[in-house]
Design a protein around this motif. Structure first.
Motif, PDB file in Angstrom:
ATOM      1  N   ASP A  55      -5.691  -1.195   2.845  1.00 38.88           N
ATOM      2  CA  ASP A  55      -4.956   0.035   3.107  1.00 38.88           C
ATOM      3  C   ASP A  55      -3.533  -0.091   2.563  1.00 38.88           C
ATOM      4  O   ASP A  55      -2.709  -0.813   3.126  1.00 38.88           O
ATOM      5  CB  ASP A  55      -4.946   0.312   4.619  1.00 38.88           C
ATOM      6  CG  ASP A  55      -4.501   1.728   4.946  1.00 38.88           C
ATOM      7  OD1 ASP A  55      -4.130   2.472   4.016  1.00 38.88           O
ATOM      8  OD2 ASP A  55      -4.520   2.096   6.133  1.00 38.88           O
ATOM      9  N   GLU A  56      -3.271   0.600   1.463  1.00 43.77           N
ATOM     10  CA  GLU A  56      -1.949   0.611   0.812  1.00 43.77           C
ATOM     11  C   GLU A  56      -1.422  -0.805   0.557  1.00 43.77           C
ATOM     12  O   GLU A  56      -0.315  -1.165   0.987  1.00 43.77           O
ATOM     13  CB  GLU A  56      -0.944   1.396   1.666  1.00 43.77           C
ATOM     14  CG  GLU A  56      -1.337   2.841   1.942  1.00 43.77           C
ATOM     15  CD  GLU A  56      -1.196   3.765   0.738  1.00 43.77           C
ATOM     16  OE1 GLU A  56      -0.892   3.267  -0.368  1.00 43.77           O
ATOM     17  OE2 GLU A  56      -1.423   4.972   0.891  1.00 43.77           O
ATOM     18  N   PRO A  57      -2.164  -1.624  -0.178  1.00 38.02           N
ATOM     19  CA  PRO A  57      -1.754  -3.023  -0.363  1.00 38.02           C
ATOM     20  C   PRO A  57      -0.455  -3.211  -1.151  1.00 38.02           C
ATOM     21  O   PRO A  57       0.202  -4.240  -1.006  1.00 38.02           O
ATOM     22  CB  PRO A  57      -2.939  -3.652  -1.109  1.00 38.02           C
ATOM     23  CG  PRO A  57      -3.631  -2.506  -1.768  1.00 38.02           C
ATOM     24  CD  PRO A  57      -3.464  -1.359  -0.825  1.00 38.02           C
ATOM     25  N   SER A  58      -0.080  -2.224  -1.987  1.00 38.51           N
ATOM     26  CA  SER A  58       1.129  -2.418  -2.798  1.00 38.51           C
ATOM     27  C   SER A  58       2.362  -1.749  -2.208  1.00 38.51           C
ATOM     28  O   SER A  58       3.447  -1.810  -2.794  1.00 38.51           O
ATOM     29  CB  SER A  58       0.898  -1.889  -4.226  1.00 38.51           C
ATOM     30  OG  SER A  58       0.955  -0.475  -4.260  1.00 38.51           O
ATOM     31  N   MET A  59       2.218  -1.138  -1.039  1.00 36.85           N
ATOM     32  CA  MET A  59       3.339  -0.371  -0.467  1.00 36.85           C
ATOM     33  C   MET A  59       4.576  -1.241  -0.239  1.00 36.85           C
ATOM     34  O   MET A  59       4.503  -2.296   0.380  1.00 36.85           O
ATOM     35  CB  MET A  59       2.917   0.274   0.860  1.00 36.85           C
ATOM     36  CG  MET A  59       4.005   1.127   1.488  1.00 36.85           C
ATOM     37  SD  MET A  59       3.484   1.893   3.038  1.00 36.85           S
ATOM     38  CE  MET A  59       2.468   3.203   2.416  1.00 36.85           C
ATOM     39  N   GLY A  60       5.701  -0.790  -0.766  1.00 39.62           N
ATOM     40  CA  GLY A  60       6.976  -1.455  -0.521  1.00 39.62           C
ATOM     41  C   GLY A  60       7.202  -2.736  -1.292  1.00 39.62           C
ATOM     42  O   GLY A  60       8.169  -3.452  -1.023  1.00 39.62           O
ATOM     43  N   LEU A  61       6.333  -3.021  -2.267  1.00 38.91           N
ATOM     44  CA  LEU A  61       6.461  -4.280  -2.998  1.00 38.91           C
ATOM     45  C   LEU A  61       7.152  -4.072  -4.348  1.00 38.91           C
ATOM     46  O   LEU A  61       7.085  -2.991  -4.941  1.00 38.91           O
ATOM     47  CB  LEU A  61       5.087  -4.916  -3.233  1.00 38.91           C
ATOM     48  CG  LEU A  61       4.255  -5.220  -1.978  1.00 38.91           C
ATOM     49  CD1 LEU A  61       2.967  -5.927  -2.379  1.00 38.91           C
ATOM     50  CD2 LEU A  61       5.039  -6.068  -0.989  1.00 38.91           C
ATOM     51  N   SER A  62       7.768  -5.131  -4.851  1.00 35.98           N
ATOM     52  CA  SER A  62       8.382  -5.098  -6.180  1.00 35.98           C
ATOM     53  C   SER A  62       7.276  -4.998  -7.229  1.00 35.98           C
ATOM     54  O   SER A  62       6.125  -5.383  -6.969  1.00 35.98           O
ATOM     55  CB  SER A  62       9.188  -6.368  -6.414  1.00 35.98           C
ATOM     56  OG  SER A  62       8.318  -7.490  -6.530  1.00 35.98           O
ATOM     57  N   PRO A  63       7.595  -4.507  -8.438  1.00 34.43           N
ATOM     58  CA  PRO A  63       6.576  -4.404  -9.496  1.00 34.43           C
ATOM     59  C   PRO A  63       5.856  -5.727  -9.765  1.00 34.43           C
ATOM     60  O   PRO A  63       4.651  -5.741 -10.025  1.00 34.43           O
ATOM     61  CB  PRO A  63       7.391  -3.958 -10.719  1.00 34.43           C
ATOM     62  CG  PRO A  63       8.527  -3.187 -10.133  1.00 34.43           C
ATOM     63  CD  PRO A  63       8.879  -3.910  -8.852  1.00 34.43           C
ATOM     64  N   LEU A  64       6.578  -6.846  -9.693  1.00 34.75           N
ATOM     65  CA  LEU A  64       5.961  -8.154  -9.923  1.00 34.75           C
ATOM     66  C   LEU A  64       4.884  -8.433  -8.884  1.00 34.75           C
ATOM     67  O   LEU A  64       3.761  -8.850  -9.209  1.00 34.75           O
ATOM     68  CB  LEU A  64       7.027  -9.259  -9.876  1.00 34.75           C
ATOM     69  CG  LEU A  64       6.499 -10.696 -10.009  1.00 34.75           C
ATOM     70  CD1 LEU A  64       5.848 -10.904 -11.373  1.00 34.75           C
ATOM     71  CD2 LEU A  64       7.638 -11.699  -9.815  1.00 34.75           C
ATOM     72  N   PHE A  65       5.195  -8.182  -7.626  1.00 29.11           N
ATOM     73  CA  PHE A  65       4.227  -8.439  -6.570  1.00 29.11           C
ATOM     74  C   PHE A  65       3.092  -7.414  -6.582  1.00 29.11           C
ATOM     75  O   PHE A  65       1.970  -7.723  -6.183  1.00 29.11           O
ATOM     76  CB  PHE A  65       4.904  -8.486  -5.200  1.00 29.11           C
ATOM     77  CG  PHE A  65       5.367  -9.861  -4.814  1.00 29.11           C
ATOM     78  CD1 PHE A  65       4.459 -10.905  -4.662  1.00 29.11           C
ATOM     79  CD2 PHE A  65       6.711 -10.131  -4.621  1.00 29.11           C
ATOM     80  CE1 PHE A  65       4.874 -12.173  -4.311  1.00 29.11           C
ATOM     81  CE2 PHE A  65       7.141 -11.405  -4.272  1.00 29.11           C
ATOM     82  CZ  PHE A  65       6.212 -12.430  -4.109  1.00 29.11           C
ATOM     83  N   VAL A  66       3.376  -6.186  -7.041  1.00 28.49           N
ATOM     84  CA  VAL A  66       2.299  -5.194  -7.186  1.00 28.49           C
ATOM     85  C   VAL A  66       1.239  -5.727  -8.147  1.00 28.49           C
ATOM     86  O   VAL A  66       0.037  -5.671  -7.867  1.00 28.49           O
ATOM     87  CB  VAL A  66       2.860  -3.840  -7.676  1.00 28.49           C
ATOM     88  CG1 VAL A  66       1.719  -2.903  -8.094  1.00 28.49           C
ATOM     89  CG2 VAL A  66       3.691  -3.185  -6.583  1.00 28.49           C
ATOM     90  N   ASN A  67       1.681  -6.281  -9.259  1.00 25.29           N
ATOM     91  CA  ASN A  67       0.736  -6.860 -10.225  1.00 25.29           C
ATOM     92  C   ASN A  67      -0.041  -8.014  -9.611  1.00 25.29           C
ATOM     93  O   ASN A  67      -1.250  -8.148  -9.823  1.00 25.29           O
ATOM     94  CB  ASN A  67       1.476  -7.340 -11.478  1.00 25.29           C
ATOM     95  CG  ASN A  67       1.999  -6.190 -12.320  1.00 25.29           C
ATOM     96  OD1 ASN A  67       1.450  -5.085 -12.278  1.00 25.29           O
ATOM     97  ND2 ASN A  67       3.055  -6.418 -13.071  1.00 25.29           N
ATOM     98  N   THR A  68       0.648  -8.850  -8.827  1.00 26.84           N
ATOM     99  CA  THR A  68      -0.011  -9.982  -8.170  1.00 26.84           C
ATOM    100  C   THR A  68      -1.078  -9.496  -7.205  1.00 26.84           C
ATOM    101  O   THR A  68      -2.191 -10.047  -7.160  1.00 26.84           O
ATOM    102  CB  THR A  68       1.031 -10.836  -7.407  1.00 26.84           C
ATOM    103  OG1 THR A  68       1.984 -11.349  -8.333  1.00 26.84           O
ATOM    104  CG2 THR A  68       0.362 -11.993  -6.679  1.00 26.84           C
TER     105      THR A  68
END
Length: 235
Positions: free
Chosen positions: A161-174
């Motif tokens: 559920d919304e795993p990339s919410m609030g993360l930096s672009p680098l961590f979104v890719n991770t």
């Protein structure tokens, strides 16, 4: 037979119908994305599947078993694990203790050790910080931990559920690399995600949810090319 079947699901909050007869399937081995605007009902659907909220109508079938009215703690041994919005790690426990909590239904120590070894190999930072209190990790590291904790229960179906919410672009890719890794391990994935471009780029199939109803569906590739999806969700 689909691994997960949701049929005519209805969820209400008082007089407000949040989910209005939603039906969809997730086949074994797929990554399926649910996309839509805030308030469309995506998280409500996840909570309903997870047994966290009551349903006003409809049926949920998992691996051929009617799980519509099963409570959340009874779904985990069946092979369903959820990574909730906002991560919800155990802030005051260590990284290692969080991972152990994810495996509380596991009886096979060899399986536990193998999964833990995989997690530590995939994310060396979690191994380095295994004795660190989880609440002191960065947001991205906490998301890694939450997803790894879900893996520790040895699930067949992972709800994200919304795993990339609030993360930096680098961590979104991770995070999206980790979703693909989970899928390569044989995990079936249902992901709710506001970053529609990222979600559709890894999804086998996707559904668009608008005000509690599914309005579009197709393969991830088809949805990325759909002018309506582009206009509404891809900027």
């Amino acid at each position: 037979m689909a691994l997960l079947e949701v049929e005519n699901l209805e969820v209400s909050y008082g007089l407000i119908k949040a989910v209005k007869g939603v039906s969809f399937t997730v086949e074994k081995g797929e990554i399926v994305a649910l996309i839509g605007a805030n308030g469309a009902g995506k998280t409500t659907i996840m909570h309903a599947i997870s047994g966290l909220i009551p349903k006003a109508g409809g049926k949920i079938t998992y691996n051929g078993k009617d799980v519509t009215n099963l409570q959340a703690h009874k779904l985990v041994p069946l092979g369903i694990s959820q990574v909730p919005e906002g991560r919800r790690i155990f802030q005051e426990l260590t990284v290692a203790e969080n991972l152990e909590m994810g495996a509380y239904t596991r009886k096979d120590k060899k399986e536990f050790d193998e999964t833990l070894s995989y997690v530590y190999e995939r994310f060396p930072i979690l191994k380095e910080r295994r004795k660190q209190v989880a609440g002191t990790l960065s947001g991205g590291e906490q998301q890694m931990l939450a997803m790894s904790r879900a893996l520790m229960s040895h699930p067949d179906l992972v709800l994200l559920d919304e795993p990339s919410m609030g993360l930096s672009p680098l961590f979104v890719n991770t995070v999206f690399d980790m979703i693909k890794d989970m899928n390569a391990l044989g995990k079936t994935i249902l992901v709710v995600e506001q970053n529609a471009n990222k979600a559709l780029s890894i999804a086998n199939r996707a559904y668009v949810l608008e005000t509690g109803k599914i309005t579009l569906s197709g393969t991830g590739t088809e949805m990325l090319a759909d002018e309506r999806v582009k206009a509404a969700y891809l900027g």
